[in-house]
Design a protein around this motif. Structure first.
Motif, PDB file in Angstrom:
ATOM      1  N   THR A   8     -56.227  38.169  63.643  1.00 13.23           N
ATOM      2  CA  THR A   8     -55.969  38.400  62.225  1.00 13.23           C
ATOM      3  C   THR A   8     -57.217  38.981  61.586  1.00 13.23           C
ATOM      4  N   VAL A   9     -57.050  40.060  60.819  1.00 16.08           N
ATOM      5  CA  VAL A   9     -58.164  40.694  60.117  1.00 16.08           C
ATOM      6  C   VAL A   9     -57.846  40.673  58.629  1.00 16.08           C
ATOM      7  N   GLY A  47     -58.793  25.352  61.226  1.00 16.71           N
ATOM      8  CA  GLY A  47     -59.269  25.369  62.605  1.00 16.71           C
ATOM      9  C   GLY A  47     -59.608  26.739  63.156  1.00 16.71           C
ATOM     10  N   TYR A  48     -59.716  27.741  62.295  1.00 16.95           N
ATOM     11  CA  TYR A  48     -60.059  29.081  62.762  1.00 16.95           C
ATOM     12  C   TYR A  48     -61.561  29.324  62.678  1.00 16.95           C
ATOM     13  N   THR A  58     -68.040  43.697  70.020  1.00 12.36           N
ATOM     14  CA  THR A  58     -69.251  43.779  70.832  1.00 12.36           C
ATOM     15  C   THR A  58     -69.504  42.530  71.667  1.00 12.36           C
ATOM     16  N   GLU A  59     -69.118  41.379  71.154  1.00 12.02           N
ATOM     17  CA  GLU A  59     -69.406  40.143  71.870  1.00 12.02           C
ATOM     18  C   GLU A  59     -68.231  39.643  72.689  1.00 12.02           C
ATOM     19  N   GLN A  60     -67.064  40.238  72.494  1.00 12.24           N
ATOM     20  CA  GLN A  60     -65.859  39.821  73.196  1.00 12.24           C
ATOM     21  C   GLN A  60     -65.741  38.302  73.183  1.00 12.24           C
ATOM     22  N   GLN A  61     -65.661  37.767  71.987  1.00  8.76           N
ATOM     23  CA  GLN A  61     -65.658  36.324  71.786  1.00  8.76           C
ATOM     24  C   GLN A  61     -64.513  35.641  72.532  1.00  8.76           C
ATOM     25  N   ALA A  62     -64.827  34.506  73.101  1.00  4.48           N
ATOM     26  CA  ALA A  62     -63.802  33.667  73.710  1.00  4.48           C
ATOM     27  C   ALA A  62     -62.984  33.025  72.606  1.00  4.48           C
ATOM     28  N   GLY A  63     -61.756  32.740  72.872  1.00  5.80           N
ATOM     29  CA  GLY A  63     -60.904  32.082  71.892  1.00  5.80           C
ATOM     30  C   GLY A  63     -60.522  32.985  70.745  1.00  5.80           C
ATOM     31  N   ASN A  65     -57.841  34.262  69.861  1.00  8.66           N
ATOM     32  CA  ASN A  65     -56.598  33.905  69.186  1.00  8.66           C
ATOM     33  C   ASN A  65     -56.835  32.889  68.078  1.00  8.66           C
ATOM     34  N   ASN A  66     -57.998  32.310  68.075  1.00  8.66           N
ATOM     35  CA  ASN A  66     -58.372  31.284  67.108  1.00  8.66           C
ATOM     36  C   ASN A  66     -59.358  31.832  66.076  1.00  8.66           C
ATOM     37  N   THR A  67     -59.415  33.164  65.960  1.00  8.80           N
ATOM     38  CA  THR A  67     -60.424  33.801  65.127  1.00  8.80           C
ATOM     39  C   THR A  67     -59.778  34.639  64.031  1.00  8.80           C
ATOM     40  N   VAL A  68     -60.371  34.594  62.847  1.00 10.12           N
ATOM     41  CA  VAL A  68     -60.007  35.471  61.743  1.00 10.12           C
ATOM     42  C   VAL A  68     -61.213  36.363  61.489  1.00 10.12           C
ATOM     43  N   ALA A  69     -61.018  37.668  61.546  1.00  8.77           N
ATOM     44  CA  ALA A  69     -62.114  38.611  61.304  1.00  8.77           C
ATOM     45  C   ALA A  69     -62.064  39.048  59.847  1.00  8.77           C
ATOM     46  N   LEU A  70     -63.250  39.208  59.265  1.00 12.37           N
ATOM     47  CA  LEU A  70     -63.367  39.674  57.891  1.00 12.37           C
ATOM     48  C   LEU A  70     -64.029  41.035  57.889  1.00 12.37           C
ATOM     49  N   THR A  71     -63.556  41.903  57.020  1.00 13.02           N
ATOM     50  CA  THR A  71     -64.191  43.202  56.837  1.00 13.02           C
ATOM     51  C   THR A  71     -64.180  43.537  55.348  1.00 13.02           C
ATOM     52  N   PHE A  72     -65.210  44.256  54.936  1.00 18.04           N
ATOM     53  CA  PHE A  72     -65.343  44.678  53.550  1.00 18.04           C
ATOM     54  C   PHE A  72     -65.412  46.197  53.545  1.00 18.04           C
ATOM     55  N   ASP A  73     -64.460  46.847  52.898  1.00 18.00           N
ATOM     56  CA  ASP A  73     -64.406  48.305  53.002  1.00 18.00           C
ATOM     57  C   ASP A  73     -65.478  49.031  52.206  1.00 18.00           C
TER      58      ASP A  73
END
Length: 75
Positions: A8-9, A47-48, A58-63, A65-73
């Motif tokens: 999810t982003v 729990g995210y 770049t880091e190819q994080q483990a887990g 599916n449990n991550t929410v990415a944030l971006t600011f345009d």
């Protein structure tokens, strides 16, 4: 992050205090600092993990599916 994995982003335009309209950002597309804190607390409370898109790529994080990415345009 491997192929086929989904993440999810959440994209934000700008962080702007409602009474501060001097920076040129459109208030309609901005989030107040207090609302952003509430968003982050809710994400963590569910729990995210929170990450940037760059960290995911770049880091190819483990887990992932449990991550929410944030971006600011607008940075």
């Amino acid at each position: 992050m491997g192929r086929g994995e989904r993440v999810t982003v959440l994209m934000y335009h700008a962080i702007l205090h409602p009474i501060d309209q001097t920076c040129g950002a459109d208030v309609y597309y901005s989030v107040a600092p207090s609302n952003l804190v509430q968003h982050l607390d809710l994400i963590r409370g569910c729990g995210y993990m929170i990450s940037s898109v760059n960290e995911l790529l770049t880091e190819q994080q483990a887990g992932v599916n449990n991550t929410v990415a944030l971006t600011f345009d607008d940075g």
